[in-house]
Write a protein that holds these residues in place. Structure first.
Motif, PDB file in Angstrom:
ATOM      1  N   GLU A  25      41.688  35.842  26.761  1.00  0.00           N
ATOM      2  CA  GLU A  25      41.310  34.611  27.444  1.00  0.00           C
ATOM      3  C   GLU A  25      40.017  34.744  28.214  1.00  0.00           C
ATOM      4  OE1 GLU A  25      44.524  33.258  29.798  1.00  0.00           O
ATOM      5  OE2 GLU A  25      45.615  32.404  28.114  1.00  0.00           O
ATOM      6  N   ARG A  26      39.720  35.944  28.703  1.00  0.00           N
ATOM      7  CA  ARG A  26      38.515  36.131  29.490  1.00  0.00           C
ATOM      8  C   ARG A  26      37.782  37.370  29.001  1.00  0.00           C
ATOM      9  NH1 ARG A  26      40.592  35.143  35.731  1.00  0.00           N
ATOM     10  NH2 ARG A  26      41.328  32.999  35.444  1.00  0.00           N
ATOM     11  N   PRO A  27      36.462  37.341  28.964  1.00  0.00           N
ATOM     12  CA  PRO A  27      35.725  38.518  28.528  1.00  0.00           C
ATOM     13  C   PRO A  27      35.732  39.585  29.605  1.00  0.00           C
ATOM     14  CG  PRO A  27      34.208  36.809  29.234  1.00  0.00           C
ATOM     15  CD  PRO A  27      35.573  36.190  29.277  1.00  0.00           C
ATOM     16  N   GLY A  28      35.420  40.808  29.183  1.00  0.00           N
ATOM     17  CA  GLY A  28      35.324  41.896  30.136  1.00  0.00           C
ATOM     18  C   GLY A  28      36.668  42.529  30.425  1.00  0.00           C
ATOM     19  N   ALA A  29      36.632  43.658  31.112  1.00  0.00           N
ATOM     20  CA  ALA A  29      37.841  44.404  31.437  1.00  0.00           C
ATOM     21  C   ALA A  29      38.499  43.856  32.694  1.00  0.00           C
ATOM     22  CB  ALA A  29      37.504  45.882  31.619  1.00  0.00           C
ATOM     23  N   ARG A  30      39.800  44.070  32.782  1.00  0.00           N
ATOM     24  CA  ARG A  30      40.581  43.700  33.956  1.00  0.00           C
ATOM     25  C   ARG A  30      41.409  44.908  34.361  1.00  0.00           C
ATOM     26  NH1 ARG A  30      42.081  38.172  34.433  1.00  0.00           N
ATOM     27  NH2 ARG A  30      44.244  38.753  34.822  1.00  0.00           N
ATOM     28  N   ALA A  31      41.537  45.135  35.656  1.00  0.00           N
ATOM     29  CA  ALA A  31      42.321  46.263  36.150  1.00  0.00           C
ATOM     30  C   ALA A  31      43.242  45.792  37.265  1.00  0.00           C
ATOM     31  CB  ALA A  31      41.413  47.379  36.656  1.00  0.00           C
ATOM     32  N   GLU A  32      44.432  46.384  37.306  1.00  0.00           N
ATOM     33  CA  GLU A  32      45.424  46.010  38.309  1.00  0.00           C
ATOM     34  C   GLU A  32      46.223  47.232  38.747  1.00  0.00           C
ATOM     35  OE1 GLU A  32      48.223  42.282  38.254  1.00  0.00           O
ATOM     36  OE2 GLU A  32      49.347  43.984  37.444  1.00  0.00           O
ATOM     37  N   LEU A  33      46.522  47.291  40.032  1.00  0.00           N
ATOM     38  CA  LEU A  33      47.457  48.259  40.582  1.00  0.00           C
ATOM     39  C   LEU A  33      48.680  47.511  41.077  1.00  0.00           C
ATOM     40  CD1 LEU A  33      45.112  50.600  42.680  1.00  0.00           C
ATOM     41  CD2 LEU A  33      46.034  51.009  40.391  1.00  0.00           C
ATOM     42  N   SER A  34      49.854  48.077  40.863  1.00  0.00           N
ATOM     43  CA  SER A  34      51.069  47.418  41.320  1.00  0.00           C
ATOM     44  C   SER A  34      52.068  48.441  41.831  1.00  0.00           C
ATOM     45  CB  SER A  34      51.696  46.583  40.199  1.00  0.00           C
ATOM     46  OG  SER A  34      52.081  47.403  39.116  1.00  0.00           O
ATOM     47  N   THR A  58      52.049  51.665  39.396  1.00  0.00           N
ATOM     48  CA  THR A  58      51.543  51.424  38.052  1.00  0.00           C
ATOM     49  C   THR A  58      50.071  51.047  38.087  1.00  0.00           C
ATOM     50  OG1 THR A  58      53.707  50.625  37.305  1.00  0.00           O
ATOM     51  CG2 THR A  58      51.803  50.032  35.952  1.00  0.00           C
ATOM     52  N   ALA A  59      49.297  51.590  37.151  1.00  0.00           N
ATOM     53  CA  ALA A  59      47.902  51.196  36.953  1.00  0.00           C
ATOM     54  C   ALA A  59      47.786  50.564  35.572  1.00  0.00           C
ATOM     55  CB  ALA A  59      46.973  52.393  37.062  1.00  0.00           C
ATOM     56  N   ARG A  60      47.048  49.471  35.477  1.00  0.00           N
ATOM     57  CA  ARG A  60      46.934  48.720  34.231  1.00  0.00           C
ATOM     58  C   ARG A  60      45.487  48.305  34.003  1.00  0.00           C
ATOM     59  NH1 ARG A  60      46.607  43.215  33.237  1.00  0.00           N
ATOM     60  NH2 ARG A  60      47.493  42.457  31.281  1.00  0.00           N
TER      61      ARG A  60
END
Length: 266
Positions: A25-34, A58-60
């Motif tokens: 849906e969106r260009p580029g990388a996405r990162a998340e910590l939870s 968790t890292a995503r």
């Protein structure tokens, strides 16, 4: 908003399902910590109560159609000493029984096994969404404390879903290949899930699912579980998910519940 089935989310987030944007849906990388906390209790067909509490980080990272995750739990287990915790696959039973150990009840705690997973969303067109995924469980948990088997496990699978007017029916299959501990035998396990997800608001989604999983050991029956989840975007960078499950077979946990908070980095 893309709604992931629990099996796929187990690879992507190594936790119960959480609604996410589609990787394309969106260009580029996405990162998340939870971070999340989960509690489960039941006898899993053993005749003895088993309580497990896990605190998981968790890292995503998502880039295009590919999503990679890594997670590490801290476990607290109150169970007989012959119960090995944290041994299931993506859906598989969370315990196995080691016949070489005494059944005296003990409490133990410590780091669990590190799990690394990846998923690829395949280009199937607008009709359906299809993903393939895999996960490796690395033996970072203490085998002596029976917080893990001390072996490497592998899992792989696929999920198909279709979203129409904010409603997403889905189905998935996962095949788990556990390691081979020296003292007892584990067998390969096939699990499946099916359910329905729905967008309930601009940033809120819900999900109901049923799962069936073959037991990793012949002495414990196969698992059947029903799960429910509610996920919401608290802000542009924060997400919150709460979930619960109930067993519909003797080998499943009686009840379980958890909460997870995610922070998007970029």
């Amino acid at each position: 908003m893309r709604i992931l089935a629990p099996a796929l989310a187990a690879v992507l987030l190594t936790s119960p399902a959480l609604a996410q944007q589609r990787p394309t849906e969106r260009p580029g990388a996405r990162a998340e910590l939870s971070g999340g906390v989960e509690y489960q209790t039941g006898d899993y067909g053993t005749g003895e109560e088993i309580e497990t509490t896990s605190i998981t980080s968790t890292a995503r990272v998502a880039a295009g159609r590919v999503i990679v995750t890594a997670s590490l739990p801290y476990l607290r287990v109150d169970a007989p000493g012959n119960v090995v915790a944290g041994s299931g696959g993506l859906l598989g039973l969370p315990i196995v029984v080691d016949p070489t150990q005494p059944a005296t009840r003990i409490r133990r705690q410590g780091l669990g096994d590190l799990r690394v997973g990846a998923a690829v969303m395949l280009p199937t067109g607008p009709a359906v969404d299809l993903a393939v995924y895999g996960q490796v469980k690395l033996p970072t948990a203490s085998r002596r404390a029976r917080l893990g088997t001390g072996e490497v496990d592998y899992a792989m699978g696929a999920e198909i879903s279709r979203t129409v007017a904010g409603v997403t029916p889905f189905a998935s299959l996962t095949y788990t290949v556990p390691g081979k501990p020296a003292d007892y035998a584990l067998r390969n396990s096939l699990s499946g899930q099916a359910g329905l997800g729905a967008r309930l608001g601009r940033s809120v989604s819900g999900q109901l699912s049923y799962g069936y999983s073959q037991s990793l050991i012949p002495t414990i029956a196969d698992e059947q579980l029903v799960s429910a989840r509610l996920a919401a975007g608290v802000s542009r960078r924060l997400s919150l998910s709460v979930y619960g499950n109930a067993g519909v077979s003797r080998s499943a946990p009686d009840v379980g519940a958890g909460v997870q908070l995610g922070v998007r980095l970029f």
